[in-house]
Structure formats: structure tokens, C-alpha cells
Design a protein around this motif. Structure first.
Motif, PDB file in Angstrom:
ATOM      1  N   GLN A   1     -17.764   5.952 -14.219  1.00 44.33           N
ATOM      2  CA  GLN A   1     -18.336   5.292 -15.387  1.00 44.33           C
ATOM      3  C   GLN A   1     -19.225   4.174 -14.868  1.00 44.33           C
ATOM      4  OE1 GLN A   1     -17.899   6.019 -18.761  1.00 44.33           O
ATOM      5  NE2 GLN A   1     -19.500   4.504 -19.080  1.00 44.33           N
ATOM      6  N   PRO A   2     -20.545   4.335 -14.930  1.00 42.30           N
ATOM      7  CA  PRO A   2     -21.422   3.303 -14.374  1.00 42.30           C
ATOM      8  C   PRO A   2     -21.100   1.927 -14.956  1.00 42.30           C
ATOM      9  CG  PRO A   2     -22.690   5.248 -14.960  1.00 42.30           C
ATOM     10  CD  PRO A   2     -21.309   5.465 -15.493  1.00 42.30           C
ATOM     11  N   LEU A   3     -21.028   0.948 -14.064  1.00 42.60           N
ATOM     12  CA  LEU A   3     -20.763  -0.413 -14.507  1.00 42.60           C
ATOM     13  C   LEU A   3     -21.944  -0.953 -15.305  1.00 42.60           C
ATOM     14  CD1 LEU A   3     -19.292  -1.930 -11.212  1.00 42.60           C
ATOM     15  CD2 LEU A   3     -18.012  -1.103 -13.198  1.00 42.60           C
TER      16      LEU A   3
ATOM     17  N   PRO B   1     -25.305   0.685 -11.126  1.00 34.98           N
ATOM     18  CA  PRO B   1     -24.925   0.116 -12.426  1.00 34.98           C
ATOM     19  C   PRO B   1     -26.097   0.014 -13.402  1.00 34.98           C
ATOM     20  CG  PRO B   1     -23.981  -1.167 -10.648  1.00 34.98           C
ATOM     21  CD  PRO B   1     -24.947  -0.212 -10.018  1.00 34.98           C
ATOM     22  N   ASN B   2     -25.764   0.006 -14.679  1.00 33.31           N
ATOM     23  CA  ASN B   2     -26.741  -0.302 -15.709  1.00 33.31           C
ATOM     24  C   ASN B   2     -26.857  -1.821 -15.801  1.00 33.31           C
ATOM     25  OD1 ASN B   2     -27.046   2.439 -16.436  1.00 33.31           O
ATOM     26  ND2 ASN B   2     -25.225   2.333 -17.725  1.00 33.31           N
ATOM     27  N   VAL B   3     -28.044  -2.354 -15.512  1.00 31.85           N
ATOM     28  CA  VAL B   3     -28.232  -3.797 -15.565  1.00 31.85           C
ATOM     29  C   VAL B   3     -28.818  -4.180 -16.920  1.00 31.85           C
ATOM     30  CG1 VAL B   3     -28.372  -4.179 -13.081  1.00 31.85           C
ATOM     31  CG2 VAL B   3     -30.436  -3.572 -14.345  1.00 31.85           C
ATOM     32  N   LEU B   4     -28.294  -5.259 -17.487  1.00 27.21           N
ATOM     33  CA  LEU B   4     -28.648  -5.679 -18.837  1.00 27.21           C
ATOM     34  C   LEU B   4     -29.284  -7.057 -18.791  1.00 27.21           C
ATOM     35  CD1 LEU B   4     -25.217  -4.742 -20.501  1.00 27.21           C
ATOM     36  CD2 LEU B   4     -27.236  -3.272 -20.241  1.00 27.21           C
ATOM     37  N   PRO B   5     -30.610  -7.162 -18.928  1.00 25.52           N
ATOM     38  CA  PRO B   5     -31.234  -8.483 -18.940  1.00 25.52           C
ATOM     39  C   PRO B   5     -30.896  -9.238 -20.222  1.00 25.52           C
ATOM     40  CG  PRO B   5     -32.865  -6.786 -19.412  1.00 25.52           C
ATOM     41  CD  PRO B   5     -31.593  -6.068 -19.075  1.00 25.52           C
ATOM     42  N   THR B   6     -30.577 -10.516 -20.102  1.00 23.32           N
ATOM     43  CA  THR B   6     -30.280 -11.347 -21.266  1.00 23.32           C
ATOM     44  C   THR B   6     -31.198 -12.566 -21.238  1.00 23.32           C
ATOM     45  OG1 THR B   6     -28.605 -12.726 -20.200  1.00 23.32           O
ATOM     46  CG2 THR B   6     -27.860 -10.642 -21.127  1.00 23.32           C
ATOM     47  N   PRO B   7     -31.438 -13.171 -22.402  1.00 30.12           N
ATOM     48  CA  PRO B   7     -32.421 -14.271 -22.459  1.00 30.12           C
ATOM     49  C   PRO B   7     -31.914 -15.615 -21.953  1.00 30.12           C
ATOM     50  CG  PRO B   7     -31.554 -13.810 -24.646  1.00 30.12           C
ATOM     51  CD  PRO B   7     -31.005 -12.742 -23.749  1.00 30.12           C
TER      52      PRO B   7
ATOM     53  N   HIS C   1      -7.268   5.615 -13.353  1.00 27.87           N
ATOM     54  CA  HIS C   1      -7.786   5.779 -14.716  1.00 27.87           C
ATOM     55  C   HIS C   1      -9.196   5.224 -14.866  1.00 27.87           C
ATOM     56  CE1 HIS C   1      -3.718   6.990 -15.716  1.00 27.87           C
ATOM     57  NE2 HIS C   1      -3.263   5.846 -15.238  1.00 27.87           N
ATOM     58  N   GLY C   2     -10.031   5.498 -13.861  1.00 30.30           N
ATOM     59  CA  GLY C   2     -11.449   5.200 -13.994  1.00 30.30           C
ATOM     60  C   GLY C   2     -11.884   3.853 -13.470  1.00 30.30           C
ATOM     61  N   ASN C   3     -10.999   2.884 -13.357  1.00 29.17           N
ATOM     62  CA  ASN C   3     -11.392   1.548 -12.909  1.00 29.17           C
ATOM     63  C   ASN C   3     -11.180   1.421 -11.410  1.00 29.17           C
ATOM     64  OD1 ASN C   3     -12.080  -1.130 -12.692  1.00 29.17           O
ATOM     65  ND2 ASN C   3     -10.105  -1.877 -13.439  1.00 29.17           N
ATOM     66  N   ILE C   4     -12.179   1.801 -10.606  1.00 28.22           N
ATOM     67  CA  ILE C   4     -12.013   1.805  -9.154  1.00 28.22           C
ATOM     68  C   ILE C   4     -12.803   0.690  -8.473  1.00 28.22           C
ATOM     69  CG2 ILE C   4     -11.491   4.256  -9.099  1.00 28.22           C
ATOM     70  CD1 ILE C   4     -14.315   4.765  -8.092  1.00 28.22           C
ATOM     71  N   TYR C   5     -13.508  -0.148  -9.227  1.00 29.57           N
ATOM     72  CA  TYR C   5     -14.234  -1.249  -8.602  1.00 29.57           C
ATOM     73  C   TYR C   5     -13.299  -2.432  -8.381  1.00 29.57           C
ATOM     74  CZ  TYR C   5     -17.383  -5.077  -7.678  1.00 29.57           C
ATOM     75  OH  TYR C   5     -17.993  -6.160  -7.095  1.00 29.57           O
ATOM     76  N   ARG C   6     -13.098  -2.791  -7.127  1.00 34.52           N
ATOM     77  CA  ARG C   6     -12.314  -3.965  -6.773  1.00 34.52           C
ATOM     78  C   ARG C   6     -13.136  -4.789  -5.784  1.00 34.52           C
ATOM     79  NH1 ARG C   6      -9.227  -5.802 -10.135  1.00 34.52           N
ATOM     80  NH2 ARG C   6      -8.527  -7.198  -8.477  1.00 34.52           N
ATOM     81  N   PRO C   7     -13.533  -6.002  -6.160  1.00 32.18           N
ATOM     82  CA  PRO C   7     -14.391  -6.805  -5.283  1.00 32.18           C
ATOM     83  C   PRO C   7     -13.797  -7.032  -3.906  1.00 32.18           C
ATOM     84  CG  PRO C   7     -14.240  -7.800  -7.480  1.00 32.18           C
ATOM     85  CD  PRO C   7     -13.250  -6.670  -7.445  1.00 32.18           C
TER      86      PRO C   7
END
Length: 354
Positions: A83-85, A109-115, A38-44
Motif C-alpha cells: 500500500q503506497p505510503l 510513496p504518494n507525496v501530497l503538497p500542502t500550503p 497486515h500490510g504495515n511493513i514500514y518501520r523507520p
């Protein structure tokens, strides 16, 4: 063009076509896995197993690190088909935290910079990001206290680690340092390059800023300045590298943790991080550590940190080898829970790849 060279080029073209066909076949398999899960295929743990297996199979001439980097990007691209992480990191763009995020997750993945590091935790906890990447310690400057405090207070789990070799560069819009009147950098990078700066730029005022990427941005706007920052910041802001690898310790490395709402399953080469506090009585620290030794569990890190519960009280951050579901680790943790005033397992996760 010689016949031998032409034949080699034709052979490379045929191999490229075969590789492309195999990549398409692999991507379709990954899509099918995503449909089943169901879309969640990333497993570390699965990703770590794949990368270790490929390194073991590698017979050259490409080095293991190159093979793993190539396949990291293949796995990243396959994940991106679903679904890009979304991965939060300590920004702005161009920081070493972004480089660590790309090293672990690849380019998809879409990377999101935070302050701030707090905002990385908040983004993951709120669901605005699937994962977060935060610095936890540097081989030269030691632990990042803010990250340790947030791991204790936050319900998120550690599901991975990244080790990033930190190479510092002297950057500027100018072609040389003769006209420079000021130097921007993060305080930690100034400390990591202290001896080099004393030898080469002792006359320049050193101005600490929030991040190396911010230092690079300021240097890009100020032709009479220079900055200490990494390769990514140099490319992002179009700066000249006046000197490279200026860190005092050539092995300067920062360790980052990957945080999420879950930890990782066993991969076969794992680490478990936990935080605990000792009861206030003689021999309490020995009582905490004794179960680890008796069950043959290797401790790779012990870091003390002032507790917020009272003056001169401490909590201890511990890294041990193995997964919390391993029999020896599980037995040691059960006894530790009986002896300690407080225990929180922060997560089990694969040991960082190359």
C-alpha cells in the motif's frame, strides 16, 4: 569492438539478470512480511539498520551515499507493492521539502503538497497522510519557529529526521541575466544568498514569495525575471540555471523532521527530542540539565522558545543522543519529569543517514 569490451558487456548483462532475479526475490520476501504484519511493513528503525549495515559492508568502488540511495529506492519500491505510503510536505511541488521527502522515503510513496506547515500536521493527524515532512532548522538561518510550536501543541510524534544539503540556483527563462528586472525567492533563501546577490545582482529588486517553487513558477511566467530555487524546481518549470550553488555557506543544510502517529523503535543509533519548561526558581535550568549529565546522556541541542502561557516565560527544546528506552536515557527522563514544570517527549528516532 574488441573482444575484451564485448566480454565485459556480456558479463554486465549476466550480472544485471542476477540482480533482477534477486530484486524479485527480495520483493516477494517483503510482500510476505506485509502479509504477516497486515500490510504495515514500514518501520523507520529497521530501514535505518539496513542502510547502516550496507554502508558498513560496502567495499567500493561505489561510495556509501550511492549504495544507500540505491537501496533506499529498492526498499521504497518493495513497500509500494503493498500500500503506497502517503507523505505530506510543505508544497508546492519542487520545494526542498519535497526533495527531503523523496530522500527519506524514495520515489514510491504518494507525496501530497500542502500550503503550510500547519496543513502538514493536519493531514497526518486526520489520517489523510501516513507521514509528514517538515523543516525544523537551517544551519544558516536557525530554527523554524512554526514547526517547534506545532510539535509542542500537537499529539503527533517525531519518527525520523532528514538532513538535506541546500544548493541554491539562479534560474530564468532567459539565457542570461542582462534583461532581468526582478528577482523572486523565499525570504530565507534570499538571506542564504545575501552576499552573492550583493556582489552580482545588487541592482535587482528582490521580491519575497511563499516558497522557492512559487518563485520558479513566477519566473517561468515572466521572461523579465529570475528566481532563486533548487534543482527540482528548475526541472519542474523548465528554467535555465544561470548560476549554481550561489548560497553563501557551502555547507548550508536544512534539517527536516518526519512526523507520524507513532515514533520509532530503537535502531542502535538514535536521537530523542523533547520539550520542557523550568520551574520559576533559582537554579531551575541547572536542575533540568543535571540528570542528563549525571547519567552520561549527551545533549546535542538546546533551543529556547517563548511560551504562550505568560510574558517572559520560555519552553526549551532539547535533543539528546539515544533512545528513550535506553537505560541511561530512561533514568534521566524520569528524574527530569520530577524536576521540570512540564516535559513532553516528542519522539525517539534514528539519526539521519548520509
Amino acid at each position: 569492438m574488441s573482444d575484451e569490451l564485448l566480454n565485459l558487456r556480456n558479463q554486465i548483462d549476466r550480472l544485471d539478470e542476477e540482480i533482477l532475479a534477486r530484486l524479485a526475490e527480495r520483493a516477494r520476501c517483503a510482500q510476505r512480511v506485509g502479509e504477516i504484519k497486515h500490510g504495515n511493513i514500514y518501520r523507520p528503525e529497521r530501514e535505518a539498520q539496513v542502510l547502516r549495515r550496507l554502508a558498513d559492508l560496502n567495499g567500493g568502488p561505489l561510495p556509501d551515499v550511492a549504495v544507500q540511495k540505491i537501496f533506499r529506492e529498492i526498499m521504497s519500491a518493495c513497500l509500494g507493492l503493498e500500500q503506497p505510503l502517503k507523505v505530506a510536505y510543505l508544497g508546492p511541488a519542487g520545494t526542498f521539502s519535497e526533495s527531503a521527502s523523496r530522500k527519506h522515503f524514495g520515489a514510491a510513496p504518494n507525496v501530497l503538497p500542502t500550503p503550510s506547515i500547519d496543513e502538514v500536521f493536519r493531514a497526518v493527524e486526520s489520517g489523510n497522510a501516513d507521514y509528514g515532512v517538515v523543516p525544523v532548522e537551517n544551519s544558516t538561518e536557525g530554527a523554524v519557529g512554526g514547526t517547534l510550536d506545532l510539535l509542542l501543541a500537537n499529539p503527533l510524534k517525531v519518527c525520523g529526521e532528514v538532513k538535506l544539503r541546500i544548493h541554491q540556483n539562479l534560474l530564468s527563462r532567459a539565457e542570461g541575466i542582462g534583461g532581468a528586472k526582478r528577482l523572486y525567492s523565499h525570504a530565507q533563501s534570499l538571506a542564504q544568498c545575501h552576499e552573492w546577490l550583493n556582489r552580482n545582482l545588487a541592482h535587482l529588486p528582490r521580491i519575497p514569495v511563499a516558497s522557492n517553487a512559487e518563485a520558479a513558477r513566477l519566473a517561468a511566467e515572466d521572461p523579465e525575471s529570475c528566481a532563486i530555487a533548487g534543482e527540482a524546481a528548475a526541472e519542474l518549470y523548465g528554467l535555465n540555471k544561470l548560476a549554481t550553488n550561489i548560497e553563501d555557506d557551502p555547507n548550508n543544510t536544512t534539517r527536516f523532521l518526519v512526523i507520524a502517529s507513532h515514533d520509532a523503535g530503537p535502531s542502535g543509533n538514535d536521537k530523542t527530542s523533547l520539550v520542557c519548561s523550568a520551574q520559576n526558581r533559582p537554579g531551575a535550568m541547572h536542575a533540568l540539565l543535571e540528570p542528563l549529565a549525571r547519567h552520561g546522556v549527551d545533549m546535542s541541542k538546546l533551543e529556547s522558545r517563548p511560551a504562550r502561557s505568560g510574558l517572559w516565560e520560555y519552553v526549551f527544546y532539547v535533543d539528546i543522543q539515544g533512545h528513550q528506552t535506553d537505560a541511561a536515557v530512561a533514568a534521566a527522563l524520569r528524574e527530569l519529569n520530577e524536576r521540570a514544570a512540564f516535559v513532553k517527549v516528542l519522539g525517539s528516532y534514528p539519526v539521519a543517514a548520509i
